[in-house]
Design a protein around this motif. Structure first.
Motif, short mmCIF file in Angstrom:
data_model
loop_
_atom_site.label_atom_id
_atom_site.label_comp_id
_atom_site.label_asym_id
_atom_site.label_seq_id
_atom_site.Cartn_x
_atom_site.Cartn_y
_atom_site.Cartn_z
N SER A 22 0.83 -1.20 0.00
CA SER A 22 0.00 0.00 0.00
C SER A 22 0.86 1.25 0.00
CB SER A 22 -0.96 0.00 1.19
OG SER A 22 -0.23 0.00 2.38
N THR A 23 0.33 2.27 -0.65
CA THR A 23 0.97 3.58 -0.61
C THR A 23 -0.12 4.63 -0.76
OG1 THR A 23 2.73 4.96 -1.51
CG2 THR A 23 1.48 3.72 -3.13
N GLY A 24 -0.11 5.64 0.09
CA GLY A 24 -1.13 6.68 0.02
C GLY A 24 -2.51 6.06 -0.07
N GLU A 25 -3.23 6.37 -1.16
CA GLU A 25 -4.61 5.88 -1.29
C GLU A 25 -4.70 4.54 -2.00
OE1 GLU A 25 -7.10 8.84 -3.12
OE2 GLU A 25 -6.00 10.39 -2.04
N ASP A 26 -3.58 4.02 -2.44
CA ASP A 26 -3.64 2.78 -3.22
C ASP A 26 -3.24 1.57 -2.38
OD1 ASP A 26 -4.16 1.31 -5.48
OD2 ASP A 26 -2.14 1.51 -6.30
N SER A 27 -3.96 0.47 -2.59
CA SER A 27 -3.52 -0.76 -1.93
C SER A 27 -3.88 -1.97 -2.78
CB SER A 27 -4.11 -0.86 -0.53
OG SER A 27 -5.44 -1.26 -0.63
N ILE A 28 -3.05 -2.98 -2.66
CA ILE A 28 -3.21 -4.22 -3.43
C ILE A 28 -3.04 -5.38 -2.45
CG2 ILE A 28 -1.98 -5.72 -5.06
CD1 ILE A 28 -1.29 -3.12 -6.59
N VAL A 29 -3.99 -6.31 -2.51
CA VAL A 29 -3.85 -7.51 -1.69
C VAL A 29 -3.75 -8.70 -2.63
CG1 VAL A 29 -4.87 -8.96 0.11
CG2 VAL A 29 -5.21 -6.47 0.16
N ASP A 30 -2.64 -9.37 -2.58
CA ASP A 30 -2.42 -10.51 -3.48
C ASP A 30 -2.22 -11.78 -2.64
OD1 ASP A 30 -2.13 -11.88 -5.82
OD2 ASP A 30 -0.27 -10.92 -6.45
N VAL A 31 -2.23 -12.94 -3.30
CA VAL A 31 -1.91 -14.19 -2.59
C VAL A 31 -0.70 -14.81 -3.29
CG1 VAL A 31 -4.05 -14.84 -1.45
CG2 VAL A 31 -3.80 -15.23 -3.90
N VAL A 32 0.31 -15.11 -2.50
CA VAL A 32 1.59 -15.50 -3.07
C VAL A 32 2.14 -16.72 -2.33
CG1 VAL A 32 3.98 -14.69 -3.37
CG2 VAL A 32 2.08 -13.11 -3.75
N GLY A 33 2.73 -17.64 -3.12
CA GLY A 33 3.39 -18.81 -2.52
C GLY A 33 4.89 -18.60 -2.52
N PHE A 34 5.57 -19.26 -1.61
CA PHE A 34 7.03 -19.11 -1.53
C PHE A 34 7.69 -20.48 -1.67
CE2 PHE A 34 5.17 -15.59 0.88
CZ PHE A 34 5.70 -14.53 0.17
N ARG A 35 8.61 -20.54 -2.62
CA ARG A 35 9.36 -21.78 -2.85
C ARG A 35 10.66 -21.42 -3.54
NH1 ARG A 35 10.19 -19.98 -6.76
NH2 ARG A 35 8.86 -19.52 -8.51
N THR A 36 11.63 -22.27 -3.43
CA THR A 36 12.86 -21.99 -4.17
C THR A 36 12.92 -22.90 -5.38
OG1 THR A 36 14.17 -23.62 -2.95
CG2 THR A 36 14.10 -21.37 -2.06
N ILE A 37 13.59 -22.42 -6.40
CA ILE A 37 13.82 -23.25 -7.59
C ILE A 37 15.24 -23.00 -8.07
CG2 ILE A 37 12.83 -21.54 -9.24
CD1 ILE A 37 12.26 -25.33 -9.47
N ARG A 38 15.98 -24.07 -8.28
CA ARG A 38 17.34 -23.93 -8.81
C ARG A 38 17.75 -25.26 -9.41
NH1 ARG A 38 21.27 -25.74 -4.91
NH2 ARG A 38 20.22 -26.36 -2.99
N THR A 39 18.89 -25.26 -10.05
CA THR A 39 19.41 -26.52 -10.58
C THR A 39 20.73 -26.84 -9.89
OG1 THR A 39 20.68 -25.44 -12.33
CG2 THR A 39 18.42 -26.10 -12.88
N ASP A 40 21.03 -28.12 -9.89
CA ASP A 40 22.34 -28.56 -9.40
C ASP A 40 22.78 -29.63 -10.40
OD1 ASP A 40 24.58 -29.22 -8.01
OD2 ASP A 40 23.53 -30.32 -6.42
N GLY A 41 23.73 -29.28 -11.25
CA GLY A 41 24.11 -30.21 -12.32
C GLY A 41 22.91 -30.51 -13.19
N THR A 42 22.56 -31.76 -13.33
CA THR A 42 21.44 -32.13 -14.21
C THR A 42 20.14 -32.34 -13.44
OG1 THR A 42 22.08 -34.45 -14.07
CG2 THR A 42 22.99 -33.18 -15.91
N THR A 43 20.11 -31.83 -12.21
CA THR A 43 18.92 -32.02 -11.37
C THR A 43 18.20 -30.68 -11.16
OG1 THR A 43 20.11 -33.75 -10.21
CG2 THR A 43 18.16 -32.90 -9.12
N ILE A 44 16.87 -30.71 -11.10
CA ILE A 44 16.09 -29.52 -10.75
C ILE A 44 15.69 -29.66 -9.28
CG2 ILE A 44 13.92 -28.28 -11.16
CD1 ILE A 44 14.14 -29.09 -14.11
N LEU A 45 15.98 -28.64 -8.52
CA LEU A 45 15.68 -28.68 -7.08
C LEU A 45 14.55 -27.69 -6.77
CD1 LEU A 45 19.36 -28.58 -5.72
CD2 LEU A 45 17.89 -30.59 -5.85
#
Ligand code: GCB
Length: 582
Positions: A269-292
């Motif tokens: 939110s800032t001044g008169e504006d506000s946004i409410v969203d829904v968000v998930g948290f996860r990590t994504i990366r690779t290690d060699g030939t693997t997706i983690l």
């Protein structure tokens, strides 16, 4: 033509909070196959006139012209438009009453218009946009006086050498205002963009862009469930990025995953504006030939999906289509969807977040693009910005794909290198990829050496053994390696079958033939060491003008696991059993 439009994110939250008025419904339309509708002497359709009396020479009248539903492709709304490629002028009237807040800022938001559009408000050109799948908005602040207004949109879907996609593709060139149109109202100073996600190393990171005013403003970012509230100081017009929570607090956040698609409410939110969203948290990366995913090796049990509705062979849009298409993917046992070959409706990613499906999002840099053309690269970057900015708060999105089946060559590779760097500059938290063209050799040891592999994090391989290439009997013993030590995802494999067509495994176009190709592919995949997943081609039969075999294809690519009306073929069960076994 450079875009003269604005990119607004967070349309879903604004809609839910009542800040968006749906402009969809029945619009009027005039066909303009010769592209002359703008010429003053012939029409100037953007003026939205009509003959006012018996001696008035105005050679058009929207009120008496064809009707088209918006959103929707034009091709499937009138039989004579099925193959139409060219310009169509759309018109709606906008009634503004006393209650409408005119002191605020207003934008007309388009979810997608294929391919090039010009937007006119009360006869004035207010924006032009190129790119058929990305969102854009045009500002109408100060124009919404009480009364009746004209909104005209010229849409052109001609295939051109310098467009993206260009001339050739294996899908229908659906034209029209194919996704939602909304009148979005915001305060004078508002959040043009606000996003939050988790970086590869488990930090909660985000960004805000404030629009309006000249001074720095404070933006509050909060995660109420955790009692977290932070103030970010943002200068107008530029993105301010930030890290929320310390690294340690972030690591205590309940992680989003296919097994546990938990979403947290987030507010900005800032001044008169506000946004409410829904968000998930996860990590994504690779290690060699693997997706983690969340630091655990994850095999992508995927399926590819086109942006075509679950029935009727039309362009998909909105929540209901997303729920049905992704519901089929869930029934299949998938944890991953490849949304090819262009940006899909935002509804797909919102739904994927809810259902716990990982997603691959893709640009329509497909086959023969004019890679040497600077303007084409500029538009590719604009399309990439629309792709990334709209969805970088979606936990489901793990892969940004720059291209599909492009031919190796210096100019191509440098174009895609630039595009991938641009994508990373907008979002460094996710993986980049591209689906590579492979023409498997007769050897059973396949090696990927396309230099594009150097530039991406994950290597997509379209292989089609047992269909376009090779012999089904040798699929199982084929091995796949790359020169890059990165994960391979088989982004395409499959075979055509007409639903209900039964016969022997060697009889092409039968469900048995298709299932046998899947069986052999599954056997092959089990023996790979560098493969981190697959997204066979494709969930549903889809329209393609190059698929003309009478009685079998009839204008549809038949590689779907379900028919264009949703009837499941044998291979659906074959893949489902494989995914259940993993
Ligand atoms: C491909 C393309 C995809 C086609 C598919 C096919 O390699 O990437 O767009 O539809 O093959 O069915 O041939």
């Amino acid at each position: 033509m450079a875009n003269s439009t604005v990119l607004l994110s967070n349309i879903y939250p604004r809609r839910e909070a009542g800040g968006a008025r749906d402009l969809g419904g029945t619009w009027r339309a005039i066909l303009d196959p010769y592209g002359l509708g703008h010429v003053e002497l012939l029409g100037a359709y953007f003026q939205d006139k009509k003959p006012e009396n018996k001696s008035d020479r105005v050679e058009y009248d929207f009120d008496e012209s064809m009707q088209l539903e918006v959103p929707g492709d034009w091709n499937t709304q009138h039989p004579e438009l099925l193959y139409f490629e060219g310009s169509v002028w759309y018109r709606t009237r906008l009634l503004v009453d006393e209650a409408e807040r005119t002191e605020t800022r207003s934008f007309v938001y388009f979810g997608a218009v294929n391919h090039t559009s010009r937007v006119y408000f009360d006869g004035e050109l207010i924006g032009q946009h190129e790119g058929g799948f990305g969102p854009f908005a045009v500002e109408v602040t100060g124009k919404l006086s009480v009364g009746d207004h004209s909104l005209v949109v010229m849409v052109n879907n001609r295939r051109e050498r310098d467009r993206i996609p260009a001339i050739f593709s294996d899908w229908w060139n659906f034209g029209g205002i194919t996704r939602a149109v909304e009148l979005v109202t915001v305060p004078a100073v508002f959040l043009r963009d606000a996003w939050l996600t988790m970086s590869a190393d488990g930090r909660v990171v985000g960004g805000v862009t404030v629009d309006g005013g000249t001074d720095n403003v404070e933006v509050n970012v909060g995660l109420p469930a955790l009692g977290v509230e932070q103030v970010v100081s943002a200068a107008p017009g530029v993105e301010t990025t930030f890290e929320l929570l310390g690294h340690e607090a972030a690591s205590a956040l309940e992680r989003w995953s296919p097994a546990n698609p938990v979403l947290h409410s987030v507010n900005f939110s800032t001044g008169e504006d506000s946004i409410v969203d829904v968000v998930g948290f996860r990590t994504i990366r690779t290690d060699g030939t693997t997706i983690l995913l969340n630091d655990e090796a994850t095999f992508l049990k995927g399926i590819a999906i086109h942006g075509e509705g679950p029935s009727g062979g039309r362009r998909a849009f909105g929540d209901a289509d997303a729920a049905e298409l992704l519901g089929w993917a869930v029934d299949l046992g998938a944890n991953f969807v490849r949304l090819g070959h262009y940006q899909h409706d935002e509804a797909m990613l919102r739904k994927a977040d809810e259902l716990g499906l990982l997603a691959w999002c893709e640009l329509p840099v497909y086959w023969g693009i004019d890679f040497a053309n600077e303007a084409v690269l500029a538009n590719a970057r604009e399309q990439a910005t629309e792709l990334v900015v709209r969805d970088r708060s979606r936990a489901s999105v793990i892969l940004w794909s720059a291209a599909n089946e492009t031919m190796p060559g210096e100019v191509r590779t440098s174009f895609l290198g630039d595009l991938l760097a641009h994508i990373r500059s907008l979002d460094a938290t996710r993986l980049t990829t591209a689906a590579l063209f492979t023409e498997p050799t007769t050897d059973t040891a396949q090696r990927i050496e396309d230099p594009l592999g150097e530039l991406v994090d994950v290597i997509g391989v379209n292989e089609y053994l047992g269909w376009y290439y090779g012999d089904r009997s040798t699929i199982a013993e084929t091995t796949w390696t790359t020169a890059f030590g990165k994960p391979i995802v088989f982004t395409e494999l499959g075979a055509g079958a007409k639903a209900g067509n039964h016969g022997g495994e060697d009889e092409i176009w039968t469900e048995e033939f298709q299932a046998a190709v899947y069986e052999a592919q599954i056997e092959m995949i089990a023996g790979q060491t560098e493969v981190a997943g697959l997204s066979p081609w494709i969930l549903k039969d889809f329209r393609s003008p190059v698929r003309v075999l009478p009685g079998i294809q009839d204008g549809y690519n038949r590689k779907g696991l379900v028919s264009e009306e949703g009837e499941r073929k044998l291979a659906f069960t074959t893949l489902q059993a494989f995914y259940a076994s993993l």
